[in-house]
Design a protein around this motif. Structure first.
Motif, mmCIF file in Angstrom:
data_model
loop_
_atom_site.group_PDB
_atom_site.id
_atom_site.type_symbol
_atom_site.label_atom_id
_atom_site.label_comp_id
_atom_site.label_asym_id
_atom_site.label_seq_id
_atom_site.Cartn_x
_atom_site.Cartn_y
_atom_site.Cartn_z
ATOM 1 N N GLN A 215 0.829 -1.200 0.000
ATOM 2 C CA GLN A 215 0.000 0.000 0.000
ATOM 3 C C GLN A 215 0.869 1.257 0.000
ATOM 4 O O GLN A 215 0.514 2.267 -0.614
ATOM 5 C CB GLN A 215 -0.951 -0.012 1.207
ATOM 6 C CG GLN A 215 -2.073 1.025 1.131
ATOM 7 C CD GLN A 215 -2.972 0.857 -0.078
ATOM 8 O OE1 GLN A 215 -2.553 1.082 -1.207
ATOM 9 N NE2 GLN A 215 -4.209 0.471 0.176
ATOM 10 N N ARG A 216 2.013 1.212 0.650
ATOM 11 C CA ARG A 216 2.932 2.356 0.605
ATOM 12 C C ARG A 216 3.449 2.578 -0.819
ATOM 13 O O ARG A 216 3.603 3.723 -1.261
ATOM 14 C CB ARG A 216 4.104 2.140 1.564
ATOM 15 C CG ARG A 216 3.718 2.331 3.025
ATOM 16 C CD ARG A 216 4.858 2.001 3.965
ATOM 17 N NE ARG A 216 4.457 2.187 5.345
ATOM 18 C CZ ARG A 216 4.659 3.300 6.047
ATOM 19 N NH1 ARG A 216 5.289 4.321 5.493
ATOM 20 N NH2 ARG A 216 4.249 3.391 7.298
ATOM 21 N N VAL A 217 3.719 1.503 -1.526
ATOM 22 C CA VAL A 217 4.129 1.629 -2.927
ATOM 23 C C VAL A 217 2.992 2.258 -3.749
ATOM 24 O O VAL A 217 3.225 3.143 -4.581
ATOM 25 C CB VAL A 217 4.522 0.258 -3.508
ATOM 26 C CG1 VAL A 217 4.791 0.356 -5.013
ATOM 27 C CG2 VAL A 217 5.754 -0.298 -2.795
ATOM 28 N N ALA A 218 1.774 1.815 -3.480
ATOM 29 C CA ALA A 218 0.625 2.371 -4.196
ATOM 30 C C ALA A 218 0.449 3.857 -3.895
ATOM 31 O O ALA A 218 0.103 4.647 -4.778
ATOM 32 C CB ALA A 218 -0.642 1.600 -3.834
ATOM 33 N N ILE A 219 0.700 4.249 -2.652
ATOM 34 C CA ILE A 219 0.600 5.670 -2.284
ATOM 35 C C ILE A 219 1.699 6.471 -2.983
ATOM 36 O O ILE A 219 1.451 7.567 -3.501
ATOM 37 C CB ILE A 219 0.673 5.826 -0.760
ATOM 38 C CG1 ILE A 219 -0.591 5.247 -0.110
ATOM 39 C CG2 ILE A 219 0.838 7.303 -0.374
ATOM 40 C CD1 ILE A 219 -0.524 5.144 1.399
ATOM 41 N N ALA A 220 2.914 5.922 -3.014
ATOM 42 C CA ALA A 220 4.003 6.611 -3.712
ATOM 43 C C ALA A 220 3.664 6.787 -5.189
ATOM 44 O O ALA A 220 3.920 7.845 -5.777
ATOM 45 C CB ALA A 220 5.301 5.814 -3.550
ATOM 46 N N ARG A 221 3.089 5.762 -5.792
ATOM 47 C CA ARG A 221 2.682 5.862 -7.206
ATOM 48 C C ARG A 221 1.625 6.956 -7.387
ATOM 49 O O ARG A 221 1.661 7.722 -8.355
ATOM 50 C CB ARG A 221 2.141 4.513 -7.687
ATOM 51 C CG ARG A 221 1.714 4.502 -9.151
ATOM 52 C CD ARG A 221 1.139 3.156 -9.534
ATOM 53 N NE ARG A 221 -0.009 2.816 -8.691
ATOM 54 C CZ ARG A 221 -0.580 1.614 -8.654
ATOM 55 N NH1 ARG A 221 -0.107 0.628 -9.409
ATOM 56 N NH2 ARG A 221 -1.609 1.396 -7.866
ATOM 57 N N ALA A 222 0.680 7.029 -6.449
ATOM 58 C CA ALA A 222 -0.368 8.045 -6.534
ATOM 59 C C ALA A 222 0.204 9.454 -6.438
ATOM 60 O O ALA A 222 -0.395 10.406 -6.945
ATOM 61 C CB ALA A 222 -1.393 7.813 -5.426
#
Length: 248
Positions: A162-169
């Protein structure tokens, strides 16, 4: 209580303005009214939790605000752009420039590393490879993921994914972050860490954060709670001090 200007606006200009929003769709021979006359304003830099039971229309509202779907009637303005009359290409550009999306299922590409997943929006924006990888690495570092940036999703925990997904966002530096049940696939401790991170994005970076959730505990991180039922806004208020008591 639809049509309110929002708690804690502090005179800030609204980044989102919704007026008379309707959404209907057909299932078999039945017509479903997912949203019914929703009007709301969201000031820039506010953390808004959209809440309600399953089928209340909260995810439908989020998708309309993010340009992922079109309303049946009504007006949607986000960051000064009217979405309800945009064509497909304009909506794609709007999403790329204005909104970062975070989903319950992460939606990471399994064959890519964390670094490559975060850098992916830069590919569509024609950012040179070295530049996009530098930005992706910086964002992962910001979220404490530097040691794991060359790992693939299968090698990461749910919270790390989820942290990776937030960074992508965050890659395109959008003013608005929209999250659909971002803690739904996480244990409670990891979910709290993710929500605290979203809270910091709002408080420290000035992002407007909109989170759809059915979990009342998540409301404690918000500046404002919008409660939907049967496609209508039935309450619009700031969390009480008791509701926010556990937030650092």
């Amino acid at each position: 209580m639809s049509g309110t200007n929002g708690s804690k606006s502090n005179g800030r200009q609204p980044v989102i303005v919704v007026e008379g929003l309707d959404k209907t769709f057909q299932i078999g021979d039945q017509w479903v009214h997912a949203l019914d006359g929703v009007s709301v304003k969201v000031p820039a830099g506010q953390f808004l939790a959209i809440m309600g039971p399953s089928g209340s229309g909260k995810s439908t509202l989020l998708y309309l605000l993010g340009g992922l779907d079109r309303p049946s009637a009504g007006r949607v303005m986000v960051a000064g752009r009217r979405l309800d009359n945009m064509n497909g290409d304009d909506l794609a550009q709007f999403r790329r420039e204005t909104v970062g999306f975070i989903f319950q299922a992460f939606h990471l590409i399994p064959t890519m590393t964390a670094l490559q997943n975060v850098a992916l929006p830069g590919v569509f924006a024609a950012v040179p490879r070295e530049q996009r990888e530098q930005r992706a690495a910086w964002l992962l570092g910001l979220l404490g993921m530097t040691p794991r940036m060359h790992h693939k999703p299968s090698q990461l925990s749910g919270g790390q994914q989820q942290r990776v997904a937030i960074a992508r966002a965050l890659f395109n530096n959008p003013p608005v972050i929209m999250a659909d049940e971002p803690t739904g696939a996480l244990d409670s401790k990891t979910g709290q860490a993710v929500m605290s991170l979203l809270r910091r994005l709002c408080s420290k970076l000035g992002k407007t954060v909109i989170v759809v959730t059915h979990d009342a505990a998540i409301a404690r991180y918000a500046d404002r709670m919008l409660l939907l039922k049967d496609g209508r806004v039935i309450d619009d208020r700031a969390p009480t001090q008791e509701e926010k008591r556990d937030v650092a």
